[in-house]
Enzyme design. Structure first.
Site, PDB file in Angstrom:
ATOM      1  N   ASP A 170       0.823  -1.071  -0.017  1.00  0.00           N
ATOM      2  CA  ASP A 170      -0.176  -0.092  -0.070  1.00  0.00           C
ATOM      3  C   ASP A 170       0.904   1.193   0.114  1.00  0.00           C
ATOM      4  O   ASP A 170       1.618   1.528   0.964  1.00  0.00           O
ATOM      5  CB  ASP A 170      -0.966   0.040   1.309  1.00  0.00           C
ATOM      6  CG  ASP A 170      -1.813   1.122   1.423  1.00  0.00           C
ATOM      7  OD1 ASP A 170      -1.526   2.249   0.823  1.00  0.00           O
ATOM      8  OD2 ASP A 170      -2.821   1.149   1.905  1.00  0.00           O
ATOM      9  N   ILE A 171       1.036   1.882  -1.230  1.00  0.00           N
ATOM     10  CA  ILE A 171       1.808   2.960  -1.203  1.00  0.00           C
ATOM     11  C   ILE A 171       1.909   4.201  -0.413  1.00  0.00           C
ATOM     12  O   ILE A 171       2.624   4.996  -0.062  1.00  0.00           O
ATOM     13  CB  ILE A 171       2.004   3.648  -2.633  1.00  0.00           C
ATOM     14  CG1 ILE A 171       0.680   4.087  -3.196  1.00  0.00           C
ATOM     15  CG2 ILE A 171       2.373   2.491  -3.793  1.00  0.00           C
ATOM     16  CD1 ILE A 171       0.849   5.025  -4.370  1.00  0.00           C
TER      17      ILE A 171
ATOM     18  N   ASN B 141       1.560   5.311 -10.951  1.00  0.00           N
ATOM     19  CA  ASN B 141       0.200   5.165 -11.953  1.00  0.00           C
ATOM     20  C   ASN B 141      -1.014   5.025 -10.976  1.00  0.00           C
ATOM     21  O   ASN B 141      -2.036   5.088 -11.214  1.00  0.00           O
ATOM     22  CB  ASN B 141       0.221   3.867 -12.888  1.00  0.00           C
ATOM     23  CG  ASN B 141      -1.033   3.597 -13.268  1.00  0.00           C
ATOM     24  OD1 ASN B 141      -1.537   4.207 -14.117  1.00  0.00           O
ATOM     25  ND2 ASN B 141      -1.552   2.205 -12.836  1.00  0.00           N
TER      26      ASN B 141
ATOM     27  N   TYR C 108     -10.354  15.660  -6.619  1.00  0.00           N
ATOM     28  CA  TYR C 108      -9.542  14.728  -7.485  1.00  0.00           C
ATOM     29  C   TYR C 108      -8.574  15.800  -8.249  1.00  0.00           C
ATOM     30  O   TYR C 108      -7.488  15.492  -8.526  1.00  0.00           O
ATOM     31  CB  TYR C 108     -10.250  13.945  -8.447  1.00  0.00           C
ATOM     32  CG  TYR C 108      -9.655  13.009  -9.414  1.00  0.00           C
ATOM     33  CD1 TYR C 108      -8.853  11.860  -9.223  1.00  0.00           C
ATOM     34  CD2 TYR C 108      -9.644  13.333 -10.734  1.00  0.00           C
ATOM     35  CE1 TYR C 108      -8.315  11.010 -10.040  1.00  0.00           C
ATOM     36  CE2 TYR C 108      -9.108  12.709 -11.691  1.00  0.00           C
ATOM     37  CZ  TYR C 108      -8.264  11.328 -11.419  1.00  0.00           C
ATOM     38  OH  TYR C 108      -7.680  10.791 -12.331  1.00  0.00           O
ATOM     39  N   GLY C 109      -9.179  16.545  -9.160  1.00  0.00           N
ATOM     40  CA  GLY C 109      -8.477  17.538  -9.970  1.00  0.00           C
ATOM     41  C   GLY C 109      -7.295  18.215  -8.881  1.00  0.00           C
ATOM     42  O   GLY C 109      -6.100  18.545  -9.604  1.00  0.00           O
ATOM     43  N   ALA C 110      -7.584  18.511  -8.037  1.00  0.00           N
ATOM     44  CA  ALA C 110      -6.840  19.378  -7.224  1.00  0.00           C
ATOM     45  C   ALA C 110      -5.520  18.272  -6.879  1.00  0.00           C
ATOM     46  O   ALA C 110      -4.271  18.578  -6.834  1.00  0.00           O
ATOM     47  CB  ALA C 110      -7.430  19.748  -5.780  1.00  0.00           C
TER      48      ALA C 110
ATOM     49  N   LYS D 264      -4.380  15.905  -8.572  1.00  0.00           N
ATOM     50  CA  LYS D 264      -3.608  15.892 -10.034  1.00  0.00           C
ATOM     51  C   LYS D 264      -3.066  16.999 -10.444  1.00  0.00           C
ATOM     52  O   LYS D 264      -1.778  16.971 -10.883  1.00  0.00           O
ATOM     53  CB  LYS D 264      -4.447  15.209 -11.177  1.00  0.00           C
ATOM     54  CG  LYS D 264      -5.058  13.988 -10.890  1.00  0.00           C
ATOM     55  CD  LYS D 264      -4.070  12.944 -10.880  1.00  0.00           C
ATOM     56  CE  LYS D 264      -4.874  11.586 -10.641  1.00  0.00           C
ATOM     57  NZ  LYS D 264      -3.805  10.393 -10.628  1.00  0.00           N
TER      58      LYS D 264
HETATM   59  N1  LIG Z   1      -9.633   5.872 -15.731  1.00  0.00           N
HETATM   60  C1  LIG Z   1      -9.526   7.072 -15.932  1.00  0.00           C
HETATM   61  O1  LIG Z   1     -10.807   7.886 -16.204  1.00  0.00           O
HETATM   62  C2  LIG Z   1      -8.506   8.032 -15.658  1.00  0.00           C
HETATM   63  C3  LIG Z   1      -8.398   9.218 -16.319  1.00  0.00           C
HETATM   64  C4  LIG Z   1      -7.085  10.013 -16.172  1.00  0.00           C
HETATM   65  C5  LIG Z   1      -6.081   9.591 -15.385  1.00  0.00           C
HETATM   66  N2  LIG Z   1      -6.344   8.196 -14.684  1.00  0.00           N
HETATM   67  C6  LIG Z   1      -5.334   7.777 -13.620  1.00  0.00           C
HETATM   68  O2  LIG Z   1      -4.620   6.844 -14.100  1.00  0.00           O
HETATM   69  C7  LIG Z   1      -4.053   6.056 -12.907  1.00  0.00           C
HETATM   70  C8  LIG Z   1      -4.767   4.340 -13.111  1.00  0.00           C
HETATM   71  O3  LIG Z   1      -6.316   4.739 -13.309  1.00  0.00           O
HETATM   72  P1  LIG Z   1      -6.853   3.205 -13.754  1.00  0.00           P
HETATM   73  O4  LIG Z   1      -8.002   3.905 -14.693  1.00  0.00           O
HETATM   74  O5  LIG Z   1      -6.116   2.347 -14.194  1.00  0.00           O
HETATM   75  O6  LIG Z   1      -7.594   2.901 -12.423  1.00  0.00           O
HETATM   76  P2  LIG Z   1      -7.897   1.526 -11.506  1.00  0.00           P
HETATM   77  O7  LIG Z   1      -8.333   0.527 -12.831  1.00  0.00           O
HETATM   78  O8  LIG Z   1      -8.813   1.770 -10.350  1.00  0.00           O
HETATM   79  O9  LIG Z   1      -6.394   1.141 -11.267  1.00  0.00           O
HETATM   80  C9  LIG Z   1      -5.897   1.885 -10.055  1.00  0.00           C
HETATM   81  C10 LIG Z   1      -5.131   1.013  -9.265  1.00  0.00           C
HETATM   82  O10 LIG Z   1      -4.190   1.887  -8.187  1.00  0.00           O
HETATM   83  C11 LIG Z   1      -4.031   0.773  -7.278  1.00  0.00           C
HETATM   84  N3  LIG Z   1      -4.275   1.245  -5.911  1.00  0.00           N
HETATM   85  C12 LIG Z   1      -5.120   2.144  -5.227  1.00  0.00           C
HETATM   86  N4  LIG Z   1      -4.749   2.767  -4.120  1.00  0.00           N
HETATM   87  C13 LIG Z   1      -3.324   2.063  -4.138  1.00  0.00           C
HETATM   88  C14 LIG Z   1      -2.465   2.303  -2.924  1.00  0.00           C
HETATM   89  N5  LIG Z   1      -2.920   3.053  -1.612  1.00  0.00           N
HETATM   90  N6  LIG Z   1      -1.538   1.544  -2.866  1.00  0.00           N
HETATM   91  C15 LIG Z   1      -1.181   0.736  -3.934  1.00  0.00           C
HETATM   92  N7  LIG Z   1      -1.832   0.598  -5.018  1.00  0.00           N
HETATM   93  C16 LIG Z   1      -2.903   1.261  -4.873  1.00  0.00           C
HETATM   94  C17 LIG Z   1      -5.071  -0.342  -7.307  1.00  0.00           C
HETATM   95  O11 LIG Z   1      -4.754  -1.652  -6.917  1.00  0.00           O
HETATM   96  P3  LIG Z   1      -4.917  -2.316  -5.817  1.00  0.00           P
HETATM   97  O12 LIG Z   1      -6.372  -2.082  -5.405  1.00  0.00           O
HETATM   98  O13 LIG Z   1      -4.644  -3.775  -5.753  1.00  0.00           O
HETATM   99  O14 LIG Z   1      -4.017  -1.474  -4.583  1.00  0.00           O
HETATM  100  C18 LIG Z   1      -5.415  -0.462  -8.780  1.00  0.00           C
HETATM  101  O15 LIG Z   1      -4.753  -1.300  -9.536  1.00  0.00           O
HETATM  102  C19 LIG Z   1      -4.703   6.784 -11.622  1.00  0.00           C
HETATM  103  O16 LIG Z   1      -3.901   7.456 -11.191  1.00  0.00           O
HETATM  104  C20 LIG Z   1      -6.011   7.451 -12.295  1.00  0.00           C
HETATM  105  O17 LIG Z   1      -5.812   8.758 -11.524  1.00  0.00           O
HETATM  106  C21 LIG Z   1      -7.513   7.700 -14.732  1.00  0.00           C
END
Ligand SMILES: NC(=O)c1ccc[n+]([C@@H]2O[C@H](COP(=O)([O-])OP(=O)(O)OC[C@H]3O[C@@H](n4cnc5c(N)ncnc54)[C@H](OP(=O)(O)O)[C@@H]3O)[C@@H](O)[C@H]2O)c1
Length: 273
Positions: free
Chosen positions: A75-76, A100, A165-167, A169
Site C-alpha cells: 500500500d503506497i 500510476n 481529484y483535480g486538485a 492531480k
Molecule cells: N480511468 C480514468 O478515467 C483516468 C483518467 C485519467 C487519469 N487516470 C489515472 O490513471 C491512473 C490509473 O487509473 P486506472 O483507470 O487504471 O484505475 P484502476 O483500474 O482503478 O487502477 C488503479 C490502481 O491503483 C491501485 N491502488 C489504489 N490505491 C493504492 C494504494 N494505496 N497502494 C497501492 N496501489 C493502489 C489499485 O490496485 P489495488 O487495489 O490492488 O491496490 C489499482 O490497481 C490513476 O492515477 C488515475 O488517477 C485515470
C-alpha cells in the site's frame, strides 16, 4: 530512455491502465517490478506477462535474484510499505519509477468528508512524492533514469464533480514540473502524462453518466499505454491526451475565467450532495 535496458517500478500495476502499461513495457523489453495492494492479481499479471514474453516471473523474495517480471504487494500510502518498495527497487535496480496508482473522488465537493479527502491526497499526491524521495538516491546513481506520473486532464482544468481529484492531480503536475527543473542537471528525467477519461473500472456509474451528459469522450487504456511508451522513449516533459481536452488546458491557463460559463453549467447534472 531505452526501455529494453530499463527496470520499471509500476504502481497500480493490476488496474486498467496499469495492466496495459505493464504489457506495453514488457513488449518493449523492459523488466518490471509490479506494485499494488492485492497479491493475487499482481501474481496473475506477472505470470501472464512472463509466459507471453518468455521472461521469468514471480513474487520478489528477499535474498533471491529478482525475476524479470517481479511483483510486490504494498500500500503506497503506508510508510513501512514505501520503505519496502525502496528496498525492492534497490534490489531490482529500478531506473524507471512510474506513479500510476490512484483513486477517484467523483461527486460534489461538499459530499466528501475530511477522512476521504485525506485518503485521496495520500494516494494521488503524497505517496508519489514520498516514493520519489525514497527512490531518488538510487535513481541518481543510474546512467539514465526517469520518474513518470500518470496525472489527468483534470490536473490543469478544474471541473465540477472532480474538485478534490483535480486538485490532487494539479498538485502532482506541479510536483513533476518543479522536480523536473530541479533535477535538470542529473540523469533523472521527470515526466507527466495527462490522460482524459479512460475506460477502466476507475469511474463509478455516476461518474460515467456525468461524463456522457457532459459530452466528453473516454479513451481505451491501451491508448494511454501507447502514449506512456512514447513519452518515456522520447524523453518528453509532458504529454496530454484527447481533443478538445488537450487544447482546453492551455486556454484555461491563459484565460482562467473564459470557460467558467460552459464548464460551470456541468454542475447542474451532478448528483445532490
Ligand atoms: N480511468 C480514468 O478515467 C483516468 C483518467 C485519467 C487519469 N487516470 C489515472 O490513471 C491512473 C490509473 O487509473 P486506472 O483507470 O487504471 O484505475 P484502476 O483500474 O482503478 O487502477 C488503479 C490502481 O491503483 C491501485 N491502488 C489504489 N490505491 C493504492 C494504494 N494505496 N497502494 C497501492 N496501489 C493502489 C489499485 O490496485 P489495488 O487495489 O490492488 O491496490 C489499482 O490497481 C490513476 O492515477 C488515475 O488517477 C485515470
Amino acid at each position: 530512455m531505452k526501455l529494453d535496458q530499463a527496470r520499471a517500478l509500476l504502481t497500480g500495476a493490476a488496474g486498467g491502465i496499469g495492466t496495459e502499461a505493464a504489457e506495453a513495457l514488457a513488449r518493449r523489453g523492459a523488466r518490471l517490478l509490479l506494485v499494488g495492494r492485492r497479491a493475487e492479481p499482481l501474481d496473475t499479471l506477472a505470470r501472464a506477462l512472463g509466459q507471453r514474453h518468455g521472461r521469468s516471473a514471480g513474487a520478489l523474495r528477499p535474498g533471491e535474484l529478482p525475476p524479470d517480471i517481479a511483483w510486490l504487494a504494498a500500500d503506497i500510502t503506508r510508510p513501512e510499505d514505501q520503505a519496502r518498495c525502496a528496498q525492492a527497487a534497490e534490489a531490482c535496480g529500478v531506473d524507471l519509477l512510474i506513479h500510476n496508482a490512484g483513486q477517484p473522488a467523483f461527486g460534489r465537493f461538499e459530499a466528501l468528508d475530511a477522512e476521504r479527502l485525506h485518503a485521496l491526497i495520500a494516494v494521488n499526491l503524497l505517496a508519489p512524492m514520498q516514493l520519489s524521495l525514497a527512490l531518488l538516491p538510487g535513481l541518481r546513481r543510474k546512467p539514465q533514469a526517469a520518474i513518470v506520473a500518470i496525472g489527468s486532464a483534470l490536473g490543469r482544468l478544474g471541473l465540477p464533480g472532480h474538485v478534490a481529484y483535480g486538485a490532487s492531480k494539479a498538485g502532482l503536475r506541479g510536483f513533476c514540473e518543479g522536480l523536473r527543473r530541479e533535477l535538470a542537471d542529473t540523469p533523472v528525467r521527470v515526466q507527466y502524462l495527462g490522460p482524459r477519461a479512460v475506460a477502466t473500472g476507475f469511474n463509478s456509474p455516476a461518474a460515467e453518466a456525468h461524463r456522457i451528459a457532459s459530452g466528453s469522450r473516454a479513451d481505451p487504456p491501451a491508448e494511454v499505454a501507447r502514449a506512456l511508451i512514447a513519452l518515456i522513449e522520447r524523453g518528453e516533459a509532458e504529454r496530454h491526451l484527447g481533443f478538445p481536452e488537450r487544447l482546453a488546458g492551455p486556454i484555461n491557463a491563459f484565460l482562467p475565467t473564459l470557460l467558467d460559463g460552459p464548464l460551470g453549467r456541468q454542475a447542474r447534472s451532478l448528483p445532490a450532495a
